[in-house]
Motif scaffolding. Structure first.
Motif, short mmCIF file in Angstrom:
data_model
loop_
_atom_site.label_atom_id
_atom_site.label_comp_id
_atom_site.label_asym_id
_atom_site.label_seq_id
_atom_site.Cartn_x
_atom_site.Cartn_y
_atom_site.Cartn_z
N LEU A 219 111.67 63.69 -29.86
CA LEU A 219 110.64 64.72 -29.86
C LEU A 219 110.79 65.67 -31.04
N ALA A 220 111.85 65.48 -31.81
CA ALA A 220 112.24 66.49 -32.78
C ALA A 220 111.31 66.59 -33.97
N ARG A 221 110.73 65.47 -34.42
CA ARG A 221 109.87 65.56 -35.60
C ARG A 221 108.62 66.40 -35.31
N PRO A 222 107.83 66.09 -34.26
CA PRO A 222 106.69 66.98 -33.98
C PRO A 222 107.12 68.40 -33.64
N LEU A 230 103.40 73.26 -39.50
CA LEU A 230 102.73 72.10 -40.08
C LEU A 230 101.97 71.28 -39.04
N LEU A 231 102.22 71.53 -37.76
CA LEU A 231 101.51 70.85 -36.68
C LEU A 231 100.79 71.91 -35.86
N THR A 237 101.06 71.07 -28.03
CA THR A 237 100.88 71.25 -26.59
C THR A 237 100.44 69.94 -25.94
N ARG A 238 99.53 69.21 -26.59
CA ARG A 238 99.11 67.92 -26.06
C ARG A 238 100.30 66.97 -25.93
N PHE A 239 101.11 66.92 -26.97
CA PHE A 239 102.26 66.03 -26.98
C PHE A 239 103.26 66.41 -25.89
#
Length: 314
Positions: A219-222, A230-231, A237-239
């Motif tokens: 989960l670390a990249r997002p 950058l996101l 929140t969706r993820f």
């Protein structure tokens, strides 16, 4: 640029496998596309078949275990056409069915929910065969090694300070705290395809870093992108919501997820920043806005003593 013997023979392997699957005689007809040609992996596609030459010195026992895992989890991971790798020019080669990748030109269609749900199912599934450790921390080490080899750069200092603030396990200097959870090891949207193409379900691809370890790394990249601005918050929140809804164990079902994600997210930020500097040095250009943002995030991280950061562990 001339084709290397490896690329030529890998293309021939993809053609032969594709025509064997189609029950026709091997022939050079049909388009063959080189998807990736890097020192750490070469990938070609012919019709509905993809052939991959893995990185030099890939451990055959570890790769076979990872292929076996993918073969046993067809609803989560794209299964290989053969779970036994072959050798070609002293490289291990595997063949896969082609799947439709995420469209990088359509960010609004990014399958964040699908990615999160697949990760949750992966993390909840006992490994079907003994696996080596997830290789995420080793990839971070490789990025830092490349940064140091690239020569002096004014942006390198904050990245290296942030690296030293990480606990030993995140720098691959000690075992990971979790040695049982099945993890992907290098999750990003480029690791999803629809299979069967073009409208089948989303599946995870690329088992090179698959293993047991800390699920928060997936989960670390997002998480890092979100923390760096950058996101967009709604995509994060969706993820996160989809991961929790699917029972993912990396974070608590409710409440603050960051104590579980802090160390992996910081490690991925350092890795991204290090590779950004290497790319800029190689191209002889300054850092772009996104690259500078992750370096700035490292600068902020390095200013906080590690014992005062969430998730700190020796």
């Amino acid at each position: 640029m001339p084709r290397t013997p490896l690329l030529t023979d890998l293309t021939a392997r993809a053609r032969t496998t594709a025509h064997t699957r189609a029950r026709t005689s091997p022939c050079p007809c049909g388009a063959t596309t080189t998807l990736t040609d890097r020192p750490d992996g070469t990938v070609v596609r012919h019709e509905d078949t993809v052939a991959k030459a893995h990185a030099p010195h890939t451990d055959p026992t570890h790769l076979t275990a990872r292929l076996t895992t993918a073969d046993h989890l067809p609803g989560i991971l794209l299964p290989p056409l053969d779970p036994t790798p072959l050798r070609l020019h002293d490289r291990l080669v595997t063949c896969w069915p082609y799947g439709t990748p995420v469209d990088p030109e359509d960010p609004d269609a990014a399958p964040w929910e699908a990615a999160a749900t697949l990760l949750a199912h992966l993390h909840r599934t006992p490994p079907p065969t003994p696996l080596p450790p997830m290789r995420g921390p080793l990839k971070a080490v490789r990025a830092i090694t490349r940064l140091r080899a690239a020569g002096p750069h004014p942006a390198a200092a904050p990245v290296l300070r942030a690296w030293t603030s990480l606990p030993a396990w995140a720098r691959a200097e000690s075992p990971q705290p979790d040695t049982t959870t099945l993890c992907h090891g290098d999750l990003h949207l480029g690791q999803l395809v629809r299979h069967p193409a073009t409208d089948g379900p989303w599946l995870l691809i690329d088992v090179d870093d698959l293993g047991v370890g800390v699920p928060g790394w997936d989960l670390a990249r997002p998480a890092a992108w979100y923390a760096c601005g950058l996101l967009p918050p709604d995509e994060w929140t969706r993820f996160l919501t989809a991961y929790r809804a699917a029972g993912g164990p990396a974070v608590p079902a409710t409440g603050d997820p960051w104590p579980a994600l802090d160390v992996p997210a910081r490690a991925l930020t350092v890795q991204t920043a290090a590779l950004s500097i290497v790319k800029a040095v190689t191209a002889g250009r300054p850092l772009d806005e996104v690259e500078q943002a992750v370096v700035d995030a490292c600068d902020r991280m390095g200013s906080v003593p590690p014992e005062l950061t969430p998730g700190f562990a020796k």
